[in-house]
Design a protein around this motif. Structure first.
Motif, short mmCIF file in Angstrom:
data_model
loop_
_atom_site.label_atom_id
_atom_site.label_comp_id
_atom_site.label_asym_id
_atom_site.label_seq_id
_atom_site.Cartn_x
_atom_site.Cartn_y
_atom_site.Cartn_z
N PRO A 130 45.47 43.67 36.76
CA PRO A 130 44.55 44.52 37.13
C PRO A 130 43.85 45.40 36.14
O PRO A 130 42.24 45.56 36.21
N PHE B 265 39.76 44.76 36.21
CA PHE B 265 38.80 45.87 36.54
C PHE B 265 38.68 46.91 35.64
O PHE B 265 37.58 47.26 35.90
N LEU C 74 39.87 52.18 44.55
CA LEU C 74 40.18 50.88 43.73
C LEU C 74 40.54 51.44 42.15
O LEU C 74 41.82 50.78 41.77
N GLU D 183 43.18 46.68 48.91
CA GLU D 183 41.82 46.16 48.98
C GLU D 183 41.54 44.49 48.44
O GLU D 183 40.81 43.70 48.89
N CYS D 184 42.61 44.20 47.75
CA CYS D 184 42.37 43.09 47.09
C CYS D 184 43.60 41.93 47.24
O CYS D 184 43.62 40.98 46.65
N ARG E 157 40.40 38.51 47.69
CA ARG E 157 38.96 39.11 47.74
C ARG E 157 38.96 40.35 47.26
O ARG E 157 40.00 41.05 47.29
N THR E 158 37.80 41.11 46.52
CA THR E 158 37.75 42.28 45.97
C THR E 158 36.49 42.94 46.65
O THR E 158 35.74 42.32 47.28
N TYR F 255 37.25 37.42 42.98
CA TYR F 255 38.34 37.42 43.35
C TYR F 255 39.42 37.44 42.41
O TYR F 255 39.14 37.15 41.21
N THR G 272 48.52 39.33 41.90
CA THR G 272 48.16 39.48 43.29
C THR G 272 49.18 38.83 44.19
O THR G 272 49.86 38.18 43.78
#
Ligand SMILES: Cc1cc2nc3c(=O)[nH]c(=O)nc-3n(C[C@H](O)[C@H](O)[C@H](O)COP(=O)(O)OP(=O)(O)OC[C@H]3O[C@@H](n4cnc5c(N)ncnc54)[C@H](O)[C@@H]3O)c2cc1C
Length: 554
Positions: free
Chosen positions: A302, A306, A319, A488-489, A493-494, A500, A506
């Protein structure tokens, strides 16, 4: 010659690869999950490009000559635990690329300081016989418990690994419908220590089952993830080895991508996910090259995805906060790889132990194991270590090209922040401790040469395994199920349109299970209205019918 500039290749030296290109989907990271996603989507007709930072694809699926030329080691994954279930193996027909797995009967051994041993085998009766050496009662319990746990794995946990996560409340409601589901709920709220020590009485049996349950990072004393115990115990008796080395799986997947019109690029570090109006428009690489793509899938952790690639300024507060709160793993691995002059012979009561795929050394009871793990969690190794050993050439002689030489390793759980000076200062000393422990179990261990890989080396090779996190993030109740990597992920999907996530951080998580990659491919195919050329495996369809569909009203 000090001025290297005149030897630099011109900017455009990769003539076959332009400065910019257009694809339907760009996939970041050519580990197992990135490659699985790419292979499904390429065959579904998308033009895909997989981008890999290293000089070689594979990520955790590595097979390299780290010891000496002609000796092939698997520095990361070797135990493939889900080959009985992974949909990609059959869907993609990877055997046509020469992919083969070996599943030995003698799977997981424990060897003890008094010369006794315990052997967990694929054949349940063989395991029961071995347990009976210590306790007839434990042997009978094991037979009874495994009948239920195998059903739990087959009916529930394995199929759920390849479907998007379900909210805990809905899952509980579904589980309550059947006896098998109820049996799973019964273990879920217990810790591994509680489950194992309540069921079994003999310390050696308890130790080995606890090791098998927690070696991949489950907290032995934490409640809430007990649903994984049946899976982990069952799979410790059903591991497989990839013939020719784990990298063969990566190579087969990459061939699938390329044969279906996709590209796989090595030495292609992605430094940015490009956005326009909140929608993904492509990626940028370290050397400035770009790819335009309306869909980007990241198999990284992550933080990398992100914070580094997307940028915090593009994330909503929730997020960003959840990424910042992400916890790395409680321990990592330190592995001494070795060339041996002969196959290891364990000085124990059962000759079949020499045939075991994995052998646990250094612990006689749960207390010694728990105290070792507790030391590791505080950065400490002490003067005795323990772990698991495998002789890779035992079942795959192709891994050594030098007659008479065997390739093997002993791997221990180890802290990322090692006290007393850190890894670079202490790796030789720790290698000494590892070899000392190995020799206690194998007195005539014939070591020809060694190479030790520390948690720091893991990060140096794969920076996305931050702090040596082999699953890209801890397994704890707040980071599993719909919380992996966050609410959320977790279905891949984000909140960023077109982006993605498809890696080990994940749902359902890490190791070579293929779940994140498979679920992400399904999500993209659904969102883009692609023709899904693959069908749902029977065991998953049965699970969907029994647990996911609304029960018919009376
Ligand atoms: C020492 C060790 C032993 C292990 N043993 C086992 C085992 O026996 N069995 C098992 O099931 N699992 C094992 N694992 C865990 C397993 O390897 C991982 O959980 C698994 O590989 C995760 O797969 P992935 O595809 O999600 O990510 P990865 O395998 O981590 O792949 C991600 C890829 O992305 C690449 N990358 C990183 N940054 C960038 C970037 N910016 N741009 C482009 N590419 C990038 C990386 O180089 C890597 O190739 C082990 C791991 C380690 C470290």
């Amino acid at each position: 010659m000090s001025n290297l500039d005149e030897y630099r290749p011109p900017e455009t030296y990769i003539t076959e690869w332009p400065d910019s290109a257009t694809y339907d989907a760009a996939i970041i990271g050519a580990g197992p999950n990135g490659l699985i996603t790419a292979a499904y989507l390429a065959r579904a007709g998308l033009k895909v490009c997989v981008l890999e930072r290293r000089y070689e694809i594979g990520g955790g699926l590595a097979t390299e000559e780290i010891l000496f030329p002609g000796h092939y080691s698997n520095p990361h994954a070797i135990y493939h635990m889900m080959v009985d279930y992974m949909p990609p193996l059959k869907d993609l027909g990877l055997d046509k690329h020469g992919l083969m797995f070996i599943q030995p009967n003698a799977q997981t051994a424990g060897v003890f300081s008094d010369g006794t041993s315990l052997l967990l085998c694929r054949m349940l009766e063989d395991t029961k016989d071995s347990i009976a050496k210590f306790s007839e009662k434990d042997s009978a319990t094991f037979g009874r418990v495994m009948r239920t746990w195998r059903r739990i794995v087959e009916e529930l946990v394995a199929p759920a690994t390849y479907l998007p996560p379900v909210a805990p409340i809905d899952l509980i409601e579904a589980m309550e419908r059947t006896e098998t589901g109820q049996a799973l709920l019964d273990v879920t709220e217990q810790s591994p220590v509680e489950v194992i020590t309540d069921l079994f009485e003999h310390p050696k049996v308890q130790m080995l089952l606890l090791y098998a349950t927690c070696m991949w990072g489950l907290d032995p004393e934490e409640t809430g993830l007990g649903f994984m115990i049946p899976l982990l115990v069952d799979r410790t008796m059903n591991k497989a080895m990839c013939y020719g080395g784990s990298h063969r799986l990566a190579a087969a997947l990459a061939r699938e991508v390329v044969q279906n019109g996709g590209s796989v690029l090595d030495t292609a570090e992605v430094t940015k996910v490009r956005l326009a109006d909140g929608h993904v428009v492509g990626i940028e690489m370290e050397d400035g090259r770009t790819i335009d793509a309306g869909v980007v899938l990241s198999s990284l952790d992550p933080h990398s995805t992100f914070l580094d690639l997307v940028g915090e300024e593009h994330l909503d507060t929730n997020l960003a906060q959840s990424v910042r709160n992400w916890e790395w793993e409680k321990w990592s691995f330190c592995t001494t790889h070795a060339v041996l002059g002969s196959k290891p012979h364990y000085a124990v009561d059962d000759p079949w132990v020499d045939e075991a795929f994995m052998t646990v050394v250094g612990f006689d009871d749960p207390d010694s194991l728990l105290s070792y793990w507790s030391g590791v969690r505080s950065g400490h190794l002490g003067d005795r270590v323990g772990g698991h050993a495998t002789c890779e050439t035992l079942y795959d002689p192709t891994l050594s090209k030098v007659p008479g030489h065997e390739v093997a390793f002993l791997q221990i759980h180890a802290p990322f922040d090692l006290d007393g000076g850190g890894w670079d200062a202490r790796s030789a000393e720790v290698e000494g401790l590892i070899l000392e422990q190995w020799r206690r179990a194998v007195p005539d261990l014939d070591v020809v040469m060694t190479h030790t890989e520390t948690p720091l080396d893991i990060v140096r090779r794969l920076p996305n395994m931050r702090r040596g996190s082999i699953k890209h993030g801890d397994y704890n109740p707040l980071q599993m199920g719909t919380f992996r990597p966050n609410e959320e992920c977790s279905s891949s999907r984000t909140p960023i349109e077109g982006l993605y996530v498809c890696g080990a951080s994940t749902y359902p998580g890490g190791l070579i299970i293929g779940g994140p990659g498979y679920i992400a491919a399904n999500a993209v195919a659904d969102d883009m209205g692609l023709d899904k050329w693959w069908s749902t495996p029977d065991y998953i369809a049965r699970y969907q019918a029994a647990y996911m569909e609304e029960p018919a009203s009376a």
